[in-house]
Design a protein around this motif. Structure first.
Motif, PDB file in Angstrom:
ATOM      1  N   GLY A  28       0.806  -1.563   0.242  1.00 52.53           N
ATOM      2  CA  GLY A  28      -0.053   0.098   0.018  1.00 52.53           C
ATOM      3  C   GLY A  28       1.087   0.976  -0.318  1.00 52.53           C
ATOM      4  N   GLY A  29       2.220   0.586  -0.220  1.00 49.46           N
ATOM      5  CA  GLY A  29       3.199   2.638  -0.201  1.00 49.46           C
ATOM      6  C   GLY A  29       2.629   3.779  -1.269  1.00 49.46           C
ATOM      7  N   LYS A  30       2.200   3.194  -2.195  1.00 49.34           N
ATOM      8  CA  LYS A  30       1.415   4.166  -3.076  1.00 49.34           C
ATOM      9  C   LYS A  30       0.437   5.336  -2.704  1.00 49.34           C
ATOM     10  CE  LYS A  30       2.915   2.912  -7.804  1.00 49.34           C
ATOM     11  NZ  LYS A  30       2.995   2.016  -9.181  1.00 49.34           N
ATOM     12  N   PHE A  31      -0.288   4.085  -1.765  1.00 42.87           N
ATOM     13  CA  PHE A  31      -1.498   4.960  -1.131  1.00 42.87           C
ATOM     14  C   PHE A  31      -0.917   6.049   0.237  1.00 42.87           C
ATOM     15  CE2 PHE A  31      -5.148   4.727   2.050  1.00 42.87           C
ATOM     16  CZ  PHE A  31      -6.009   5.145   1.498  1.00 42.87           C
ATOM     17  N   VAL A  32       0.284   5.570   0.931  1.00 44.51           N
ATOM     18  CA  VAL A  32       0.339   6.458   1.364  1.00 44.51           C
ATOM     19  C   VAL A  32       1.287   7.149   0.936  1.00 44.51           C
ATOM     20  CG1 VAL A  32       2.807   5.971   3.593  1.00 44.51           C
ATOM     21  CG2 VAL A  32       1.089   4.215   3.379  1.00 44.51           C
ATOM     22  N   GLU A  33       1.685   7.021  -0.015  1.00 46.37           N
ATOM     23  CA  GLU A  33       2.295   8.595  -0.159  1.00 46.37           C
ATOM     24  C   GLU A  33       2.144   9.438  -0.879  1.00 46.37           C
ATOM     25  OE1 GLU A  33       5.661   6.559  -3.539  1.00 46.37           O
ATOM     26  OE2 GLU A  33       6.827   6.092  -2.107  1.00 46.37           O
ATOM     27  N   LYS A  34       0.993   9.159  -1.174  1.00 47.58           N
ATOM     28  CA  LYS A  34      -0.220  10.433  -1.842  1.00 47.58           C
ATOM     29  C   LYS A  34      -0.627  10.745  -0.565  1.00 47.58           C
ATOM     30  CE  LYS A  34      -4.027  10.502  -4.769  1.00 47.58           C
ATOM     31  NZ  LYS A  34      -3.573  11.676  -5.215  1.00 47.58           N
ATOM     32  N   ALA A  35      -0.738  10.252   0.879  1.00 53.56           N
ATOM     33  CA  ALA A  35      -2.008  10.598   1.562  1.00 53.56           C
ATOM     34  C   ALA A  35      -0.600  11.761   2.508  1.00 53.56           C
ATOM     35  CB  ALA A  35      -1.913   9.216   2.814  1.00 53.56           C
ATOM     36  N   PHE A  36       0.798  11.005   2.220  1.00 50.08           N
ATOM     37  CA  PHE A  36       1.698  12.415   3.288  1.00 50.08           C
ATOM     38  C   PHE A  36       2.181  13.045   2.201  1.00 50.08           C
ATOM     39  CE2 PHE A  36       0.960   9.193   6.836  1.00 50.08           C
ATOM     40  CZ  PHE A  36       1.144   9.842   7.577  1.00 50.08           C
ATOM     41  N   GLU A  37       1.878  13.747   1.181  1.00 45.93           N
ATOM     42  CA  GLU A  37       2.203  14.857   0.342  1.00 45.93           C
ATOM     43  C   GLU A  37       1.716  16.245   1.356  1.00 45.93           C
ATOM     44  OE1 GLU A  37       2.471  13.364  -3.991  1.00 45.93           O
ATOM     45  OE2 GLU A  37       0.600  14.449  -3.386  1.00 45.93           O
ATOM     46  N   PRO A  38       2.628  17.265   1.288  1.00 46.30           N
ATOM     47  CA  PRO A  38       4.102  17.048   0.496  1.00 46.30           C
ATOM     48  C   PRO A  38       5.138  16.858   1.308  1.00 46.30           C
ATOM     49  CG  PRO A  38       3.566  18.971   1.580  1.00 46.30           C
ATOM     50  CD  PRO A  38       2.072  18.513   2.161  1.00 46.30           C
TER      51      PRO A  38
END
Length: 220
Positions: A28-38
């Protein structure tokens, strides 16, 4: 829920611009990265070429050390997943990745076309089987999260199975404003992972991931 670690939380800075997300593949890394932008975009891993990709904590430590960056001063986090489910996800992801263009596993993408899931488990156990240079699939999850002494070095470990709730809890703990989407990116529409396993294959994964099972408490 958040998984406790055996590192002292006080060792890690709470500064919002000093975060490291260790992206364990197929968790689920892409989901996490999207949530934690920026916030994630400000991490040194985004500006140092050697730090690109699915690095382990030890690899980040080595790369950052060359650039005088103290990884111990960073707030690091990662996501883990039930190992039996993890392998079903790997098998289907690579099998559907024509030419290995997305996964970078070109050899496996070709091999798996003719594989049953049992064939895939046998391939995992064969150290001489053809494979791409990456060793992600044949790793244990804990390999991404431990230091040179085999101790958990990541300050926060989340679970893929409760990712939305864990992300919210982490955001509150770190006092971060994040946006969590309504659904996961690349979430599979397959049936439950258990249907893919024979008793023997289930035991093979249990032995392969015995450290993960001990650390994270997963069961079949």
């Amino acid at each position: 829920m958040l998984v406790p670690t055996n590192r002292k939380q006080g060792w890690f800075s709470r500064e919002k611009e000093n975060m490291l997300f260790i992206h364990v593949p197929k968790c689920g890394g892409k989901f996490v990265e999207k949530a934690f932008e920026p916030w994630i975009r400000k991490c040194p891993s985004r500006r140092i070429a050697e730090a690109a990709g699915h690095l382990t904590w030890r690899e980040y430590n080595s790369v950052f050390g060359k650039h005088d960056i103290d990884i111990a001063a960073m707030t690091s986090f990662a996501v883990v997943r039930n190992p039996w489910d993890w392998h079903v996800s790997w098998f289907h992801y690579i099998r559907q990745d024509e030419g290995g263009l997305l996964s970078g596993h070109a050899i496996e993408a070709t091999l798996f076309q003719a594989f049953s899931f049992t064939d895939y488990i046998a391939w995992l156990e064969d150290d001489d089987a053809p494979a791409s240079p990456q060793n992600y699939i044949k790793s244990q999850l804990k390999d991404f999260l431990t230091d040179e002494n085999g101790e958990i070095a990541v300050s926060h470990i989340l679970r893929q199975e409760t990712l939305n709730e864990d992300l919210r809890a982490l955001a509150v703990k770190l006092d971060l404003a994040i946006h969590i989407g309504d659904r996961r990116i690349n979430t599979s529409q397959r049936e439950g992972y258990r249907k893919y396993y024979s008793d023997q294959d289930c035991e093979r994964i249990a032995l392969r991931h015995r450290d993960d099972l001990d650390l994270f408490g997963y069961t079949f």
